[in-house]
Write a protein that holds these residues in place. Structure first.
Motif, mmCIF file in Angstrom:
data_model
loop_
_atom_site.group_PDB
_atom_site.id
_atom_site.type_symbol
_atom_site.label_atom_id
_atom_site.label_comp_id
_atom_site.label_asym_id
_atom_site.label_seq_id
_atom_site.Cartn_x
_atom_site.Cartn_y
_atom_site.Cartn_z
ATOM 1 N N ILE A 10 0.961 -1.570 -0.140
ATOM 2 C CA ILE A 10 0.315 -0.060 0.186
ATOM 3 C C ILE A 10 1.275 1.135 -0.010
ATOM 4 N N GLY A 11 0.723 1.765 -1.273
ATOM 5 C CA GLY A 11 1.760 2.780 -1.549
ATOM 6 C C GLY A 11 3.303 2.262 -1.929
ATOM 7 N N ILE A 12 3.154 2.224 -3.049
ATOM 8 C CA ILE A 12 3.915 0.997 -3.718
ATOM 9 C C ILE A 12 5.012 2.124 -4.683
ATOM 10 N N GLY A 13 4.061 2.896 -4.841
ATOM 11 C CA GLY A 13 5.506 4.137 -6.285
ATOM 12 C C GLY A 13 6.379 4.793 -4.840
ATOM 13 N N GLY A 14 6.409 4.933 -3.749
ATOM 14 C CA GLY A 14 7.681 5.281 -2.743
ATOM 15 C C GLY A 14 8.545 4.566 -3.002
ATOM 16 N N SER A 32 2.740 -7.177 -6.080
ATOM 17 C CA SER A 32 1.632 -6.230 -6.481
ATOM 18 C C SER A 32 1.176 -5.402 -5.256
ATOM 19 N N GLY A 33 -0.003 -3.999 -5.596
ATOM 20 C CA GLY A 33 0.021 -3.291 -4.847
ATOM 21 C C GLY A 33 -0.947 -1.553 -5.252
ATOM 22 N N TYR A 34 -0.821 -1.014 -4.203
ATOM 23 C CA TYR A 34 -1.630 -0.266 -5.043
ATOM 24 C C TYR A 34 -0.427 1.676 -4.721
ATOM 25 N N ASP A 35 -1.182 2.820 -5.526
ATOM 26 C CA ASP A 35 -0.540 3.588 -5.469
ATOM 27 C C ASP A 35 -1.382 5.043 -6.080
ATOM 28 N N LEU A 41 8.221 4.773 -11.939
ATOM 29 C CA LEU A 41 8.529 4.852 -11.493
ATOM 30 C C LEU A 41 7.867 3.341 -11.552
ATOM 31 N N THR A 42 6.679 4.058 -11.149
ATOM 32 C CA THR A 42 4.838 2.815 -11.247
ATOM 33 C C THR A 42 5.112 2.027 -12.000
ATOM 34 N N ARG A 43 5.039 2.739 -13.306
ATOM 35 C CA ARG A 43 5.311 2.691 -14.504
ATOM 36 C C ARG A 43 6.259 1.035 -15.107
ATOM 37 N N THR A 44 7.534 1.372 -14.565
ATOM 38 C CA THR A 44 8.735 0.736 -14.476
ATOM 39 C C THR A 44 8.695 -0.509 -13.927
ATOM 40 N N LEU A 45 7.594 -0.364 -12.573
ATOM 41 C CA LEU A 45 7.462 -1.371 -11.888
ATOM 42 C C LEU A 45 6.096 -2.525 -12.855
ATOM 43 N N GLU A 46 5.778 -2.138 -13.472
ATOM 44 C CA GLU A 46 4.820 -2.621 -13.967
ATOM 45 C C GLU A 46 5.446 -3.321 -15.455
ATOM 46 N N ILE A 52 -0.508 -2.873 -10.325
ATOM 47 C CA ILE A 52 -0.221 -1.900 -9.450
ATOM 48 C C ILE A 52 -1.919 -1.223 -10.075
ATOM 49 N N HIS A 53 -2.856 -0.952 -9.051
ATOM 50 C CA HIS A 53 -3.718 -0.054 -9.471
ATOM 51 C C HIS A 53 -3.450 1.275 -9.127
ATOM 52 N N TYR A 54 -4.122 1.927 -9.087
ATOM 53 C CA TYR A 54 -4.317 3.238 -8.681
ATOM 54 C C TYR A 54 -5.947 4.170 -8.349
ATOM 55 N N GLU A 55 -7.048 3.192 -7.463
ATOM 56 C CA GLU A 55 -7.895 3.210 -6.873
ATOM 57 C C GLU A 55 -7.920 2.672 -5.773
ATOM 58 N N ASP A 56 -8.261 3.245 -4.119
ATOM 59 C CA ASP A 56 -7.961 2.652 -3.420
ATOM 60 C C ASP A 56 -9.659 1.552 -3.227
ATOM 61 N N GLU A 57 -9.309 1.073 -3.358
ATOM 62 C CA GLU A 57 -10.342 -0.776 -3.343
ATOM 63 C C GLU A 57 -10.644 -1.934 -2.720
ATOM 64 N N PRO A 58 -10.436 -1.841 -1.851
ATOM 65 C CA PRO A 58 -10.787 -3.269 -1.137
ATOM 66 C C PRO A 58 -10.394 -4.205 -2.238
#
Length: 453
Positions: A10-14, A32-35, A41-46, A52-58
């Motif tokens: 949770i906050g994977i893009g840091g 996997s993770g959320y940011d 940086l997140t695009r590189t991780l992907e 990775i997803h970008y909405e706060d969705e449980p």
């Protein structure tokens, strides 16, 4: 860690979180993770296979509670839905610092700490050791320009781990350092520590964790108490330090100098990364490298190739008439060091700076210091405060800094108006400063300068 199949961030893009994500991804876990926002940086991780997803969705959290470890950063708001969900459902949850601490206990850990300079020294020490026969794995607080990443895979047979020891949220107290380097103990993160004396006591406690068989390295001038580990000091110029430089000259696009160590002098060294602050960082990185087995000959051969860290005195544009430098400096002392380096390298040049304050609390604590440091500029373009994890504070705006800055020319504008503001600026050196999202201006500014050339 072996019982887990999935590591969810949770906050994977840091910068610290993404290094851990890469570590687990390399070691065969499903990661996997959320940011909050998509970034380079997140695009590189992907692109490396991390989802990775970008909405706060449980619903996006892995469903198998028992086989999933959730890692989060303290920068995440407590009211975030995913964080509440994983707590309510009984997932195993750890802070980033706890996980990094567990990894450090399995390695011979070199932890680089301090309120300034730790990313630069960590990255250079990791570069030296990774290129040497000693080898290492590394968790960096910035993107190495040599490797294009903030996580270095371990060299075969090496059990050494180089890590940035972050004082935010007392994270570094989770580490188990065998060698600890301290760059500075200036006041910062007063929203966490409360006062200057508390942060100094915490740094002392960090150094106290180094065993008697280990090493403590500190910048000459810092007053530290007696430690059970063997202690060494480093400095750029002070010949009373254990590690220092002499015969420094600038020629052929770099620094030429000798490095004095307790193990003898390394003569004829060359370092091409600009800025005296970085040359001093080099001495610190050399100190921890030699103490952990790198030879003097390896040091001399390796350091000239070092290319630095993104956003640390990062020269983005140079057409011999105009230079553009991007820097992460977000504390008055860091800004002063960066501007001093620019003025030393480029005397008599007219400097325009674009500064984005980071955090309301830091602005409130240090607005006078920011004003003083930024007064070194010929012209200041001041942006709104980047809030990061914080909510606004009454009466705290960039105007506090503006009123305490004596630059000949100054203005406060929004980020979207920066390029328009540059039309009325006349400069030899342009520098962007800050730790928020000011880095999103780098490419537009480069494009602007190239069009204007």
């Amino acid at each position: 860690m072996k019982d887990y199949q999935h590591i969810y961030f949770i906050g994977i893009g840091g910068i610290g979180m993404s290094a851990l994500a890469r570590y687990f991804n390399h070691n065969g876990y499903k990661v996997s993770g959320y940011d909050r926002t998509e970034t380079p940086l997140t695009r590189t991780l992907e692109s490396e296979g991390i989802v990775i997803h970008y909405e706060d969705e449980p619903k996006k959290v892995p469903s198998d509670v028992k086989s999933t470890l959730v890692v989060y950063t303290p920068a995440i708001p407590k009211e975030m839905r995913e964080l509440i969900f994983v707590r309510d459902q009984g997932y195993e949850i750890m802070k980033r610092s706890q996980v990094l601490g567990l990894i450090s206990r399995t390695k011979q850990c070199i932890g680089i700490a301090g309120t300034h300079g730790k990313t630069s020294i960590t990255t250079l020490a990791a570069f030296i050791m990774h290129q040497s026969k000693v080898g290492c794995t590394a968790f960096l607080g910035g993107i190495s320009k040599d490797y294009g990443t903030n996580y270095l895979l371990p060299n075969e047979g090496s059990n050494i781990m180089v890590v940035e020891a972050d004082e935010f949220d007392r994270s570094f107290m989770q580490l188990s350092p065998d060698t600890a380097l301290l760059t500075s103990m200036d006041a910062d993160h007063l929203d966490i520590y409360g006062d200057d004396s508390t942060i100094k006591k915490t740094f002392e406690s960090y150094l106290d964790m180094v065993p008697s068989t280990g090493f403590v390295v500190y910048k000459k001038g810092i007053q530290i108490k007696e430690k059970k580990a063997t202690c060494y000091s480093y400095s750029l110029h002070d010949n009373k330090a254990d590690f220092f430089a002499s015969e420094i000259s600038v020629k052929e696009g770099g620094y030429h100098f000798n490095i004095h160590t307790p193990m003898g002098v390394i003569e004829g060294c060359r370092f091409t990364y600009p800025g005296e602050v970085n040359l001093e960082n080099c001495i610190g990185a050399v100190a921890v490298s030699i103490l952990n087995g790198v030879t003097k000959e390896e040091i001399k051969n390796i350091i000239p190739a070092y290319q630095g860290v993104k956003r640390r005195f990062d020269v983005q544009y140079d057409n011999n008439e105009v230079k553009y430098i991007d820097d992460y400096a977000h504390h008055p002392t860091e800004i002063k060091a960066t501007l001093n380096s620019i003025k030393t390298l480029y005397p008599e040049k007219k400097i325009t700076g674009i500064f984005q304050p980071h955090l309301f609390s830091r602005t409130n604590d240090f607005y006078e210091g920011f004003g003083e440091s930024l007064s070194m500029l010929d012209s200041l373009i001041l942006l709104d405060i980047y809030p990061a994890r914080e909510k606004p504070m009454d009466g705290v705006t960039s105007k506090l800094i503006y009123d305490h800055c004596n630059a000949k020319k100054k203005c406060i504008i929004t980020k979207k108006d920066v390029l328009k503001a540059l039309d009325s600026e006349h400069f030899d050196i342009l520098v962007t400063l800050g730790a928020g999202d000011i880095d999103t201006l780098v490419q537009p500014i480069r494009d602007y300068l190239e069009r204007d050339a």
